[in-house]
Structure formats: C-alpha cells, structure tokens
Design a protein around this motif. Structure first.
Motif, PDB file in Angstrom:
ATOM      1  N   LEU A  84       0.823  -1.202   0.000  1.00  0.00           N
ATOM      2  CA  LEU A  84       0.000   0.000   0.000  1.00  0.00           C
ATOM      3  C   LEU A  84       0.862   1.260   0.000  1.00  0.00           C
ATOM      4  N   ALA A  85       2.009   1.198   0.650  1.00  0.00           N
ATOM      5  CA  ALA A  85       2.925   2.335   0.645  1.00  0.00           C
ATOM      6  C   ALA A  85       3.387   2.632  -0.776  1.00  0.00           C
ATOM      7  N   VAL A  86       3.632   1.584  -1.543  1.00  0.00           N
ATOM      8  CA  VAL A  86       4.036   1.758  -2.946  1.00  0.00           C
ATOM      9  C   VAL A  86       2.895   2.414  -3.733  1.00  0.00           C
ATOM     10  N   VAL A  87       1.656   2.006  -3.454  1.00  0.00           N
ATOM     11  CA  VAL A  87       0.507   2.618  -4.125  1.00  0.00           C
ATOM     12  C   VAL A  87       0.475   4.119  -3.833  1.00  0.00           C
ATOM     13  N   ILE A  88       0.651   4.476  -2.570  1.00  0.00           N
ATOM     14  CA  ILE A  88       0.612   5.888  -2.179  1.00  0.00           C
ATOM     15  C   ILE A  88       1.744   6.663  -2.854  1.00  0.00           C
ATOM     16  N   LEU A  89       2.930   6.104  -2.879  1.00  0.00           N
ATOM     17  CA  LEU A  89       4.070   6.772  -3.519  1.00  0.00           C
ATOM     18  C   LEU A  89       3.805   7.000  -5.000  1.00  0.00           C
ATOM     19  N   ALA A  90       3.191   6.021  -5.653  1.00  0.00           N
ATOM     20  CA  ALA A  90       2.885   6.145  -7.082  1.00  0.00           C
ATOM     21  C   ALA A  90       1.848   7.231  -7.322  1.00  0.00           C
ATOM     22  N   GLU A  91       0.823   7.283  -6.456  1.00  0.00           N
ATOM     23  CA  GLU A  91      -0.223   8.295  -6.622  1.00  0.00           C
ATOM     24  C   GLU A  91       0.313   9.688  -6.303  1.00  0.00           C
ATOM     25  N   GLN A  92       1.209   9.783  -5.338  1.00  0.00           N
ATOM     26  CA  GLN A  92       1.816  11.074  -5.019  1.00  0.00           C
ATOM     27  C   GLN A  92       2.631  11.593  -6.202  1.00  0.00           C
ATOM     28  N   LYS A  93       3.296  10.677  -6.888  1.00  0.00           N
ATOM     29  CA  LYS A  93       4.097  11.067  -8.046  1.00  0.00           C
ATOM     30  C   LYS A  93       3.218  11.643  -9.161  1.00  0.00           C
ATOM     31  N   LYS A  94       1.998  11.140  -9.295  1.00  0.00           N
ATOM     32  CA  LYS A  94       1.089  11.614 -10.339  1.00  0.00           C
ATOM     33  C   LYS A  94       0.557  13.024 -10.044  1.00  0.00           C
ATOM     34  N   GLY A  95       0.627  13.417  -8.769  1.00  0.00           N
ATOM     35  CA  GLY A  95       0.135  14.744  -8.405  1.00  0.00           C
ATOM     36  C   GLY A  95      -1.356  14.880  -8.640  1.00  0.00           C
ATOM     37  N   GLN A  96      -1.767  15.999  -9.230  1.00  0.00           N
ATOM     38  CA  GLN A  96      -3.179  16.259  -9.454  1.00  0.00           C
ATOM     39  C   GLN A  96      -3.778  15.372 -10.548  1.00  0.00           C
ATOM     40  N   ASP A  97      -2.928  14.666 -11.264  1.00  0.00           N
ATOM     41  CA  ASP A  97      -3.422  13.743 -12.284  1.00  0.00           C
ATOM     42  C   ASP A  97      -3.910  12.427 -11.676  1.00  0.00           C
ATOM     43  N   SER A  98      -3.627  12.223 -10.416  1.00  0.00           N
ATOM     44  CA  SER A  98      -4.056  10.998  -9.744  1.00  0.00           C
ATOM     45  C   SER A  98      -5.567  11.012  -9.531  1.00  0.00           C
ATOM     46  N   GLU A  99      -6.209   9.864  -9.750  1.00  0.00           N
ATOM     47  CA  GLU A  99      -7.652   9.776  -9.500  1.00  0.00           C
ATOM     48  C   GLU A  99      -7.953   9.881  -8.007  1.00  0.00           C
ATOM     49  N   TRP A 100      -6.928   9.712  -7.183  1.00  0.00           N
ATOM     50  CA  TRP A 100      -7.091   9.780  -5.731  1.00  0.00           C
ATOM     51  C   TRP A 100      -6.538  11.090  -5.164  1.00  0.00           C
ATOM     52  N   ALA A 101      -6.243  12.065  -6.014  1.00  0.00           N
ATOM     53  CA  ALA A 101      -5.575  13.296  -5.583  1.00  0.00           C
ATOM     54  C   ALA A 101      -6.235  13.976  -4.372  1.00  0.00           C
ATOM     55  N   PRO A 102      -7.569  14.144  -4.344  1.00  0.00           N
ATOM     56  CA  PRO A 102      -8.175  14.800  -3.176  1.00  0.00           C
ATOM     57  C   PRO A 102      -7.876  14.082  -1.861  1.00  0.00           C
TER      58      PRO A 102
END
Length: 466
Positions: free
Chosen positions: A118-136
């Motif tokens: 799950l930590a890897v998932v979070i790191l990947a989404e953080q890298k995407k920034g506002q483009d992440s579907e989970w950004a909010p």
C-alpha cells in the motif's frame, strides 16, 4: 457484519510490524463544544463531494470534515442519535494492495507485506500529483514531519523512553521497515520514472502513513477515505464495521452527538506504547497501559542448567530479547492491578510461576515442581509453594525487581523536567508523549507492587512467617 480493526502491532508480542497516523489524539473524556473549534473549509466540503461522486452513493449526511485542536476530524453536521449509521464507505472507493500497478506487482515478491504494498501505491499516486484519480485523498495525507511515531524520533528524543520496552520495539520496527524497503527497491528501480525520488526516508513516511490509517478488513489492509478522519476514544463502543454482502464499511454511533460535536470511535484497546509507536499520540491517562517485565536465570545460579531444562520443557523456548536469542528467560506483560486486595488480575500467573522456579535453591525443590506439574495440567509452578516461607520469598524477589523498575521509571520521568536546549514545538510535544507513556507504565508497576506487598503481608500474617 463484522468489526474492522485498525492495523496495529500488539505491543510486546510482534509478529509483523505495522505503524501510525497523522496527529490523532484520543479524547479520554467527553469534549465540550467550547474545547473544539469546528472549522469547515472549501477543501473539506469538496473532499466529501468528490468521494460521494466517486462512490456513486451518499457517504454521510451526518458528518462533516473539519479541523479541531486535535487535527483533521469528523464532526456531527446534525444531531446524531445512538444507533444511527453515520457513514457508509463502499469497497469501491477503498484503496487496497490490489490498486498497485499490475506490471509493478509482478516484480514484487510474495513475502512483501500488505502495508509495504500500500505504501508503494501511495508513492505512485503522489508522483502523479493532481493527475491521480485519488488526488483529493492523497492531498489530505500527513506530510513529512507531521507523524510522531517513535520511529521518526531523533536519537535524543528516543532516549527519553529508553526505560520502556518501546525503545527496543522502535529499533526493531525501523529495521523491519528498512528490510521491507530492500525487498521493494529492486521492483521500484524497474519503474524509475514513477519512483525516481523514492528514498528509505520517503518510503518510511509512506509506510507509516498507511499503517497508521489502514484497517484490517476481509480484503486485507485497506485505506478507507473519510472513515480514517475519525479520531480515537479508547472507551468508545463505536467501531468500523464491514459488510461483505453489501460491500460497504460503516460506523454506527454508540451515543448521542450534538450538532458540531466531534464524533469518535475506538481503534482498539491499546496501551500508550501501542498508540505512540503505531499512531503517534498518547493519552494522559490510559486504562489499557501495560508494562513488560523480563526475568531470566542468573549466570551464577548453581542450578541454572537444571532450571533451564525444566523451563524449556514447560515453556516455549522462542524467547528473544533485542536482536539476539536468549533462552535463559522470558518476558511477561503486566496490566494494571485494580485492587491490592483483589485476586491480582493483571499479574500474570506465568510470571509468578517463573519467579517460583527462579527462587528454588535445591534440586529437590525443582524435582517437586516438575512432579506437581505432571500430576496436574502440566503447567509448571502455577500453584502456591507448599512452604509458605518459600512462597513469600519468591514473591519478594519479584517485588524487588519491580521496585527497582519503579525507581528507574521515577528517575526517567524526573529527567524529562531537566533543562534542555531543545525548545522546538516538536520536541515539547514528544517530551509530553514520553511523560504520558512512562507515567502510565509507572502506574502499572506501582499497582503490581501494591498487590505483591499485600499478598506477601497476608501470607505472613496468616502463617506467622516473617
């Protein structure tokens, strides 16, 4: 429907090591509205709207995201009655290890834990920034420096809790996370464009963020947006519940809440050591505090070999201390003994049995204990010694060790008041956490001492032994 628990290490008996949240503080007592400042903002309103749109259903009409003196929290947006279902978060908007990039998942070995994944998932989404579907949601997670688990404490800060078993637990925990990172790192290097800036420090922060917020569900570890804004109250009877048939996680209020009041649930019956290591906060008074006591056979005991053989036969020889293997002793967890005149609930029978074995001074005593165990249920030295003077002596020996620990705890707490060049807000906060931790464990030790003195005193008066 079943209760979902926070991912948490069971302190003092760790099989897999998991961690902590952004500043979350239990409110041990009901908090008046004057103590809580409800401060809704556009981002908070937008977050719930975003999550409900993503889920396709209403998450909650009873709760609002706000800020209090305890950090981000959930407040009653209308009167809540005990028994009301106050939130429902569908599985479809919960983040699990299944959200990991499929190609990356194939590079991860099976022995990597769910929290690390799950930590890897979070790191990947953080890298995407506002483009992440989970950004909010990602934007609501704690930033570097906002977590207060002891794994982030400096060497000087950690020295404040050296007296507690949490000191070694912290060292072990850091080592475990570093080991998880070493397993994950080769896979991350295959996708360097997604993880080029990942270091052990950033991984540890992501790991701690996940472990502090995640819940143990039927799907394994899950991050449950919105629900993880609920703060902890150890005496609350409200828990996060999971319904696999409806594929939803929900919370039912355990009491009435007035409009604007902060809504609380229980993460579990955790002592301060667990709360501090796993969640980064402590309580001024925690009814679930406990202490670990270590007892071992002296190297100079002439009956050492015989005692060890007897103990290994009746105790599981999987005893470790620190990073090494020590088969000469065992650790025992003491909980607060509520009454010195009671039956000693909180004083482990196994600890008292161990003391009886250690106090033996002849081979015949040990043989008698072994025979008694064989004639009963096989448990060694669980009955009071027939010679009351020996029974008193064994418990006096245990009392002596606890008294020594009390003196050391007292000294550690007093040292926290010594002048210190560190005056940062972070240090002051962590020093108070150290004081809460040590004071709670000292209270437990004193309750054990009171019970032992009463036990020995009663035997002395009843039998005439000094």
């Amino acid at each position: 429907m079943w209760c979902v628990s926070r991912i948490s290490t069971v302190r003092f008996h760790r099989s897999s090591i998991l961690l902590t949240p952004c500043p979350r503080f239990q409110l041990a007592n009901a908090v008046s509205l004057s103590q809580v400042s409800l401060c809704l903002n556009v981002d908070s309103v937008d977050f719930l709207s975003w999550l409900q749109q993503k889920a396709g259903i209403e998450i909650s009409s009873a709760l609002s995201v706000g800020n209090s003196v305890y950090g981000r929290s959930l407040f009653a947006s209308k009167f809540i009655q005990a028994g009301d279902c106050i939130l429902k978060v569908p599985y479809s908007v919960q983040i699990t290890p299944d959200n990991i990039i499929p190609k990356l998942a194939s590079f991860l070995s099976d022995d990597i834990g769910g929290v690390a994944r799950l930590a890897v998932v979070i790191l990947a989404e953080q890298k995407k920034g506002q483009d992440s579907e989970w950004a909010p949601y990602i934007n609501c997670l704690p930033r570097t420096g906002e977590l207060h688990s002891t794994i982030f404490w400096t060497k000087d800060e950690l020295e404040m809790v050296r007296q507690s078993h949490i000191y070694q637990e912290t060292i072990n925990h850091r080592a475990y996370i570093e080991k998880e990172f070493s397993k994950v790192k080769p896979a991350l290097e295959h996708f360097h464009q997604n993880f080029e800036d990942v270091t052990i420090e950033s991984f540890m922060h992501a790991y701690a963020t996940v472990a502090s917020r995640a819940w143990e569900t039927s799907k394994g570890q899950s991050l449950i947006p919105f629900a993880d804004f609920l703060n902890h109250n150890g005496v609350s009877e409200a828990f996060l519940l999971s319904d696999d048939d409806k594929e939803v996680s929900e919370v039912v209020a355990d009491r009435d809440y007035a409009t604007g009041e902060q809504v609380l649930i229980s993460y579990g019956k955790f002592p301060n050591a667990t709360l501090l290591l796993d969640f980064g906060f402590t309580l001024p008074y925690n009814v679930y505090d406990q202490v670990q006591i270590w007892m071992s056979v002296s190297q100079h005991d002439p009956l050492r070999a015989m005692k060890l053989e007897l103990l290994h036969k009746h105790w599981k020889p999987s005893i470790t201390r620190g990073h090494g293997f020590d088969s000469s002793g065992n650790s025992f967890t003491i909980k607060e003994v509520k009454s010195a005149k009671g039956k000693g609930k909180g004083m482990p029978q196994a600890l008292r049995a161990f003391a009886r074995v250690l106090f033996a001074t002849s081979a015949q005593e040990l043989k008698d204990l072994a025979m008694e165990a064989a004639q009963n249920d096989g448990r060694l030295a669980r009955l009071p010694l027939k010679d009351m003077s020996r029974e008193i002596g064994a418990h006096h020996m245990l009392l002596s060790q606890i008294t020594h620990m009390i003196r050391e705890y007292d000294a550690s707490i007093k040292s926290l008041d010594s002048p210190n060049s560190h005056n940062s807000r972070q240090f002051v906060l962590r020093r108070q956490m150290a004081r809460d931790l040590l004071s709670g464990e000292l209270r437990v030790l004193k309750s054990a001492s009171a019970w032992l003195m009463n036990y020995c005193g009663t035997l002395s008066r009843d039998t005439g032994h000094p």
